[in-house]
Structure formats: C-alpha cells, structure tokens
Write an enzyme that holds these catalytic residues in place. Structure first.
Site, mmCIF file in Angstrom:
data_model
loop_
_atom_site.group_PDB
_atom_site.id
_atom_site.type_symbol
_atom_site.label_atom_id
_atom_site.label_comp_id
_atom_site.label_asym_id
_atom_site.label_seq_id
_atom_site.Cartn_x
_atom_site.Cartn_y
_atom_site.Cartn_z
ATOM 1 C CG HIS A 1 52.303 35.553 21.643
ATOM 2 N ND1 HIS A 1 51.652 34.538 21.011
ATOM 3 C CD2 HIS A 1 51.760 35.627 22.878
ATOM 4 C CE1 HIS A 1 50.749 34.017 21.828
ATOM 5 N NE2 HIS A 1 50.784 34.661 22.971
ATOM 6 N N GLY A 2 54.690 38.453 18.915
ATOM 7 C CA GLY A 2 55.759 39.431 18.790
ATOM 8 C C GLY A 2 56.467 39.319 17.466
#
Lengths: 348, 81, 509
Positions: free
Chosen positions: C360-361
């Site tokens: 996600h990041g």
C-alpha cells in the site's frame, strides 16, 4: 395498458430530470453550467455579452505586456485606464468621508520571481498613488530576507503561511498606530444598512482546501464577513477595514491564524474587519464597497492590490471572476486583441 | 488402497481437525460445502493427511486439488509410488 | 483522467459507441480497447503533464503539436510510462509461453524466479528504492555513521502495483500449471491494460479476465442497466460521501500537533467511511464500466463493515488483493510451515499481511498497519473455539453487533496508523488523543453532511447486503428502479463537491 403506464412513468422521470438540469444550469456557480458552457466550443455561451455569441474561454495575461506587439500595447493602455478609473473613484469616495486610505502592495512575487505584470503594475500604481496623494506601502522589503518556502506554501502555492501572515500583521500594525486617531465622518441609518457587509455566506463553519490539498477552517459571522464576532452600531472602537484579493483573504489559514487575526490580537481596542476575497480586482472592491462594505463605517481602509489586478481587468478574466459578471462589456480594442491572442494560440 | 478407504480415513481426519462430530464427504465435496474449511484450516488438513499416510505433497500438487476426490487420488498415487 | 470527470464520460461514450458497432469483429474490438486503454493510461497517469492535459481536454491538434515540438520532458515521461506498461505485459506473455514449453522442473523454477525478480524488481525500484535507502541511512545515522542521501526523484508510475501483481499472478499460475499460457498476444496485453481496472483495480486474474477477451461479446440490455446503475452508485459514494469527508480528515491530520484529541478520533472514524466510499466507489465504477463493454470484473467489496470478525473482513474488503495475497503469499508460506500447526498459520498471516501493508505504501506506518492485521488474524485463528463458545452464550444479535463494532473500531485504529503516514506523525496524533483535548467538542459541523450521507448509505447497503452492490435492483419493479436512479442522479449533481474533485486515494498505488 401496462406499456402505456410504463411510458408515462418514464416520461415523468425524464421530465423531472430535465427540469432539474435546466434549473441547475441557470445557477452560474454550479459545475453543470460550467460543463454546459465551457466544454463544447460550438455552443453559444449563456454568459455572452451584447449579442455576441462567442465563448471567451481564453485569458491572456503576460502576453498583453509584450512591448513588441502594438495591439497588446493598446490593450494594456485600455486596462490600465480602467484600473485608474476605478482606483480614483474609490479613493475619492473614501476621501469625502474622511476615511484614511493606505495602499498596500502585497505580493510574494518579488526579487528574482518578480514578473513583468508586477513590475509594470508596480510602477503604474505607484504613480497613481502619488498623483492622488495616497500612501503606498511596499511589503516587498519585509519579505526579502526570507526564502519563499518559509513564508509561503511554495512550491504548492504562492499564498502566505502563518509566518508570512505574522510579518504582514506586524508591518500593518505600525501603520495603523500612525492613524490611531483617524475617524470617518460618514454614518448610515440602521434602517438603510444591508444585512450583509461582505460577500461570504453568513454563519459558515467549514473546512475548505481551495483545490490544493491545503485544508483550512473558515468561519464567518452573520454579516458575511470572515470574523469571529459581530459588528455593532454605533461603533465604539476605531474600525480598520482590509479590502483586497486573495492576498488579504489569507487562504489556507484558519481564522485565528490569518493576518487579520494577528493584527486584532495586537489591537484589542480596535475592530479589524476583513472583506477581501479570492480573485477580486479593483472593480470588485469598488462594487463591494458601494453595495456592502461602506456600511461597516470604517475609519481606515487598507486597500491591497497588485499588478495582477490590472491584468485582471482584461474582459475575459472579468467575465469569469468578477462579482458583477453580467455587466462586463468588452471594448473593441479588447475584442480585437482577443481574436489576435486566440489566433496566436492556434498557430504557435 | 481404494478410494473408498482413503475417503473414510480422510473423513475421520477432517472430523478431528475441524472438531466436528458429524461429517460426510464425497469425492465431489469442496471447501465451500464444509463449514470451517477455509484457507486458514486448509493447510492444517493437508498436514494431518500427510502425517497419517506418511507422505509429502508438493505445493503445486495441493494447488490443483479441486475437491476431496483429487486429494484422495493424490494420496493413492503417492502410496503406490 | 478521473473517473468522475466530464472528459471520462466523453471518452467512455465514444469508446462505447465504436465498440458495440464492431460487435461482429472481436479482434477489432480488442484493438480498440487496447488503444483506448493506452490513451486512458496517458491521460490518467500524468495529470500535470502538458501533453496529457491536452489529450484529457480533447485538444488533439495542440497535443499532437506539443508532442512533435522537440524533445521535452513531458513527452519523455509519457513514453516511459507507456513503455513500462507495454514491456511489463509483453515480458509476462513471453515468459508465460517459455515456461509453458519447458518440461524440466528446475528450468521452470529458474524461469519463474527470473520473472518474479524482474517484475518485483521494477516495482521495488519505482516504489521502494528511496524508502529502503532512506531507512538504511536513518538507521546508520542513529548509529553514528554520517551518510548524506538526497532521495532520487523517481516518479511512481500510476497503477504499477496493480498491473505488476496482475501479470505476476499470471506467471505464477502458468508455472504452477493451473492456467494454460496465453495464446494471443494482443488479447493478453489488452486484458492487462484494460482501462476500467488498470489504475486502481480490482486486481484481475488472467484465468478470470482473459477468456472474456478471447470470447465473443454479446450485447445485453439488462447488463447495460446494471452497468450504469453500478457506476451511478460508485459516483454517489465517491462524490457525495467521500469528498464531503476528505477535507476535514486532511485538515485534522495535517495539523497533527494542534488538532484536538476528539477531532483526531472523529476524523479517523470519518476516514473509515471516506476510504470505503472512495475505494469501493471506484471499484463500482470500474465494474459498471466494464459491464457496459460486456465484461465482468472480480467483485472487490462485499459490504465489509458488516463483518463480525477480522477474518471475515478480509473476505469482504479489497477482495482481489486479499485473494492475491492468500493465493501467492499466504498459501506457499503456510504450506511450507505446515508442521508448525496453528503457529504456522499465524506466522504466514503475519508475514503476508505485513508485506501487503507495504504494497500500500513505502512507509513504516503501512508495514505497521499490515502487521497489526496479521497479528489480530493470528489471534482469531488461535482463539477460534473460545470465541465460538462466547458467541453461543449470548444472544446472536448482541454478539454480532458487538463483534461488528469491535472489528470496525480496530479497523479505525489501524487506519489511524496508516493515514498518519509516518511514525513521527503517528506519535504526534497519539499524543493528542492522550491529552485533555480529547474531552473537547469536535468539529461535527465540518463533517455533518458526510456523516449524514454515510448514515443513509449504511441503511441502504444493509438492506441490500445480499445483493451485488448497493444499487443492485435487478428484480424490483421498474417504478422503484427508475425513481431510485433518478434520485441518485439528482443527489450526485446537487452536490457541491463536483466543483472540487479530489483524487481517488488509491491512485497513488
């Protein structure tokens, strides 16, 4: 029978939707009217002026300041004159009521980032102020020692941060102290006073981000001004009015962090009022003043304007952003320049 | 070993692992048909079957099991190897 | 190109008309989709890019002129992006064919490893290079080594996380012999680039989507209606609900040192509504749009906030990602550690979810978010019997409601971690919660609209919870259906939020 019912029902739904969309397109603030008028080039604009059916989408800016373009030079002259006209009528109005007016040159496009628009504008406005005996306050000097990122939201946006607002507030405080005994001679009867003194929706409390992902909380009072209290009459304290464009509106800062609030904190014995708004130019300050702001009965008016306000006087900008869009009528020189400019965009 | 025998053993194993008293499996039974048989318990069931028969499955074999029948067939294949 | 922009409408309308007029020519339809998807990718991937902006506004002559006018950065960036998508899908096609032809197990393994290294390597470079080096530098600095590192300006290509997982999953499937290598090159690269799912999912599987490209399409009126209604529902969630909440959340989180504790909590809970509406809204639009073109994409959300356990939650939230993680990460790891019994499952869950967090990041808070989920999932596996006993000792409704609330609160807590974006900010926000400002009145007025619509949404989705999506009115009377559609259209276009479009949150992946 069943089919007929279906058709009638479909018609009712379709009719309802059509009515809804027609209704929405009348509201010029709605995105639908934007879509309707700006997306397809062939459609005639609902914001057309004087029988013209052209859609004035382009907004020339730096190009008007091209010395080598004779049509541009003529256009620049036209918009400068228009600025002068509004400026002088405004100053005259203030003077008749003995209101102390101070011109504030507030822009962060200074030094290496000073654009031609600002350079030309500064010279012109400075001359105007001198000719009309208006004090010209130059805020560029206070910004000079700082890096842009420290006082503005650069690189995302050029408006002032809290630090920048603080600098502005301190400089303005010095000026306000000088005129602490200034008093306006004009009062209005309560009956004639409008409900709103500013252009904001009254009693707002919302978070906005100006499309730049820099959210701030804006609160307004019932009088349409961005402040945390109401103005009462007859006034008991000296009133200072800040009027201008987004520079004085202090976007991306909460109410209590704006320059206005900081000046107010320095002067608890005065009332600091702010009627500035995004995208306004000199014609807007004048119409806003006449319709609403003069009823505030300020003793000092701090007028903030920059070279942008001259460039904004070009009619296609006013058609989009002025608070009196309906009354904008382009001169022939401007129309000629518009055609010339749009030709340049196609061919260049 | 026949498929019926393997199926019977496997049913017992499943009952133990999934803590069920009653369970009936057919070669066509899949995970959606059995309450408690999900991606979390799947691996535990495989492990229990391996331990019982003392065989070792490979990942790409396990992935291809579409139903209980495939599992049994693979067991038989491993035992006769 | 935002899905909720006018330009996208025009784009979709044009593609739709040409597409269905070519219904007899499957190949031509696919080529149209391929070109359209690449065009879409350019316009969507680089909103600030000069050429993209012109394309996006249909000023083709100016765009073409800009493109020809010498070698400037915009053009180069755009070409790089397209090249990346095209090469990635072409490489996967080639590797699929190669692995499929190989019989020897060791060669297949090496080819698979090569494939995974290339795809993940590219992903890691663009996404995690700066993160890893910066973290190393930070660690080194705390130990006393002075290293100067100025992060390289690496532009993260839009959608790279999505299409990388898509093609990598395909390659795994070929390697594990659960799917035949793709035969037609055009069909393959088109299905990877297929614009409804390209930029923010669902993460498709070749097994599910590719056959739809190799088969003929049939026009079907019910599916058209269903497609449009699902798109409308997605627009509603995104523009009316999510965007009403976004500004408040950004405001509170941006002022992490001064926001009141109560505001942080309100913003976090509001954020759970925002992220659901934003992301599931996008998925609805993607699915509806694909359906209009005759395709069915994977269902990505199944009313997750009605889950009574975290395990169930992950079967209802971002389903395409959690199934991908389950099939390609969790399964191999848990299988490998199957002799550990339940602890093997816990181990696999923790690793899979932490990595999924990182997907996600490129932040430690993302990894922490994943780790939190992995741990609680592990907890659920270990306490399965105990919880079953609890559920039998209280009335079902009470148990379900309490469980659902707990799951939602835990999700909110994990979102606080995730949204904070960095450990320092997380600490600042947590400090605010633990201060007396927790007992001040939060700014309800700033989110009341969003919360009101969110409440309405909750009720509608609860009633519709057995359906495919909130506005799924397949077997209802036409009067109800048409009134509902009209009502949603009116609600969407009455919203102030249309003026200020906020980017979909998941675009940054």
């Amino acid at each position: 029978m069943k089919l007929l019912l279906r058709i009638i029902f479909a018609g009712a739904i379709a009719g309802g939707l059509l009515y809804f969309f027609w209704f929405k397109s009348k509201d010029s603030n709605s995105v639908i009217s934007d879509t309707v008028t700006s997306e397809k080039v062939d459609m005639s604009s609902t914001m057309a002026t004087e029988g013209s059916t052209m859609n004035y989408e382009l907004i020339p800016r730096d190009e008007i300041y091209d010395d080598n373009d004779s049509l541009a030079r003529a256009t620049l002259q036209v918009i400068k004159e228009r600025y002068k006209m509004y400026f002088e009528s405004f100053v005259k109005d203030l003077r008749t009521s003995n209101i102390q007016v101070v011109f504030c040159w507030l822009t962060t496009e200074i030094g290496d980032s000073e654009t031609k628009v600002q350079k030309v504008g500064k010279k012109y406005i400075k001359e105007l102020c001198a000719a009309n005996n208006v004090i010209f306050l130059d805020f560029s000097e206070i910004f000079m020692p700082y890096k842009p990122q420290d006082i503005t939201y650069m690189p995302v946006d050029g408006h002032l941060r809290e630090k920048g607002a603080e600098l502005v507030a301190n400089a303005m405080a010095k000026v306000i102290k000088q005129y602490t005994n200034s008093k306006s001679t004009q009062t209005f009867p309560d009956a004639g006073r409008p409900a709103l003194f500013g252009d904001f929706e009254p009693n707002l409390d919302e978070i906005r981000d100006g499309g730049k992902n820099l959210p701030y909380r804006i609160k307004t009072n019932s009088q349409g001004l961005r402040m945390d209290y109401e103005l009462t009459f007859p006034k008991k304290k000296q009133r200072v009015l800040l009027i201008g464009d987004s520079g004085f509106f202090f976007p991306f800062l909460d109410n209590d962090k704006t320059g206005t609030a900081k000046i107010q904190a320095i002067f608890p014995d005065k009332e600091i009022v702010n009627a500035a708004n995004w995208g306004y130019s000199i014609d807007d300050y004048v119409t806003l003043w006449n319709e609403r702001a003069k009823y505030i009965e300020p003793d000092i008016v701090l007028l903030q304007s920059t070279g942008d306000d001259i460039a904004d006087q070009f009619f296609s900008h006013r058609l989009k952003y002025s608070r009196n869009k309906e009354n904008i009528k382009p001169t022939d020189i401007e129309k000629a320049y518009y055609k010339h400019y749009s030709d340049m965009q196609m061919g260049k | 070993m026949t498929q019926e025998e393997v199926l019977a053993h496997v049913t017992e194993i499943f009952k133990t692992v999934l803590k069920k008293e009653q369970l009936s499996l057919t070669p066509e039974t899949t995970a959606v048909d059995v309450e408690g048989w999900d991606s979390l318990t799947h691996v535990m069931l495989i492990d229990a079957v391996e331990t019982h028969y003392k065989v070792k499955f490979k990942l790409n074999e396990v992935i291809k099991f579409n139903n209980v029948g495939d599992l049994c067939a693979c067991v038989i294949k491993k035992l006769s190897a | 190109m935002l899905f909720t922009s006018f330009s996208f409408f025009i784009f979709l309308a044009i593609v739709y008309v040409i597409y269905w007029s070519l219904v007899k020519f499957r190949k031509a339809q696919n080529i149209l989709l391929l070109l359209g998807s690449y065009f879409f990718y350019c316009a969507a991937a680089m909103p600030q890019n000069k050429i993209a902006k012109l394309l996006f506004n249909f000023r083709f002559d100016e765009a073409w002129y800009s493109f020809l006018k010498g070698f400037d950065e915009s053009k180069w960036h755009m070409l790089q992006l397209l090249l990346l998508l095209w090469l990635s899908s072409s490489f996967a096609y080639f590797m699929g064919k190669t692995i499929g032809r190989q019989k020897k197990e060791t060669t297949r393994k090496w080819l698979m490893a090569l494939s995974a290294t290339v795809h993940l390597g590219v992903l890691c470079y663009f996404k995690y290079f700066n993160f890893f080096v910066q973290s190393f530098v930070d660690a080194a600095n705390t130990l006393g080594w002075q290293i100067i590192f100025s992060p390289e300006h690496i532009l993260l290509p839009l959608a790279i996380s999505f299409f990388t997982f898509h093609v990598l999953g395909y390659t795994f499937d070929v390697y594990q012999e659960t799917y035949e290598p793709a035969d037609d090159y055009i069909d393959f690269i088109t299905h990877v680039a297929f614009f409804p799912q390209l930029v923010a999912g669902p993460i498709e599987r070749a097994g599910h989507l590719l056959p739809q490209f190799t088969n003929k399409r049939t026009f079907n009126w019910e599916r058209m209606e269903s497609g449009i209604s699902q798109m409308l529902w997605g627009f509603f969630k995104k523009t009316v609900v999510a965007d009403s909440i976004g500004k408040f959340v950004t405001y509170v989180y941006a002022n992490d040192a001064t926001s009141s504790g109560s505001n942080v909590i309100l913003a976090t809970l509001a954020f759970t509504i925002q992220v659901y509406c934003d992301f599931s809204g996008y998925s609805d639009i993607a699915l509806g749009c694909a359906r209009l073109l005759g395709f069915e994409l994977l269902k990505n959300f199944n009313f997750p906030y009605f889950s009574t356990s975290l395990t169930e939650f992950w079967r209802r939230w971002h389903i395409s990602l959690s199934t991908w993680i389950t099939d390609y990460l969790y399964m191999p790891i848990s299988f490998n550690k199957r002799s550990w019994g339940k602890w093997g499952i816990v181990y696999a869950a923790i690793i899979s979810f932490t990595l999924s967090g990182l997907w996600h990041g490129a932040q430690w808070t993302a990894a922490l978010w994943g780790l939190m989920h992995g741990i609680v999932l592990g907890y659920e596996v270990l306490t399965k019997e105990v919880r079953k006993k609890w559920s039998q000792s209280v009335p079902t409704v009470l148990y379900s409601v309490c469980s659902a609330v707990l799951v939602w609160l835990f999700w909110g807590l994990s979102q606080l971690v995730f949204r904070s974006g960095s450990i320092t900010k997380l600490n600042a926000l947590w400090a605010r919660i633990c201060s007396e400002s927790l007992f001040t009145m939060p700014y309800f007025s700033s989110v009341k609209d969003g919360l009101m619509w969110g409440g309405l949404l909750f009720i509608v989705e609860w009633i519709q919870r057995k359906k495919e999506y909130g506005l799924d009115l397949q077997n209802t009377n036409y009067m109800i259906r048409w009134t509902a559609y009209a009502a949603i259209i009116v609600i969407i276009f009455s919203s102030d939020n249309l003026n200020n479009q906020n980017e979909f949150l998941y675009f940054q992946f």
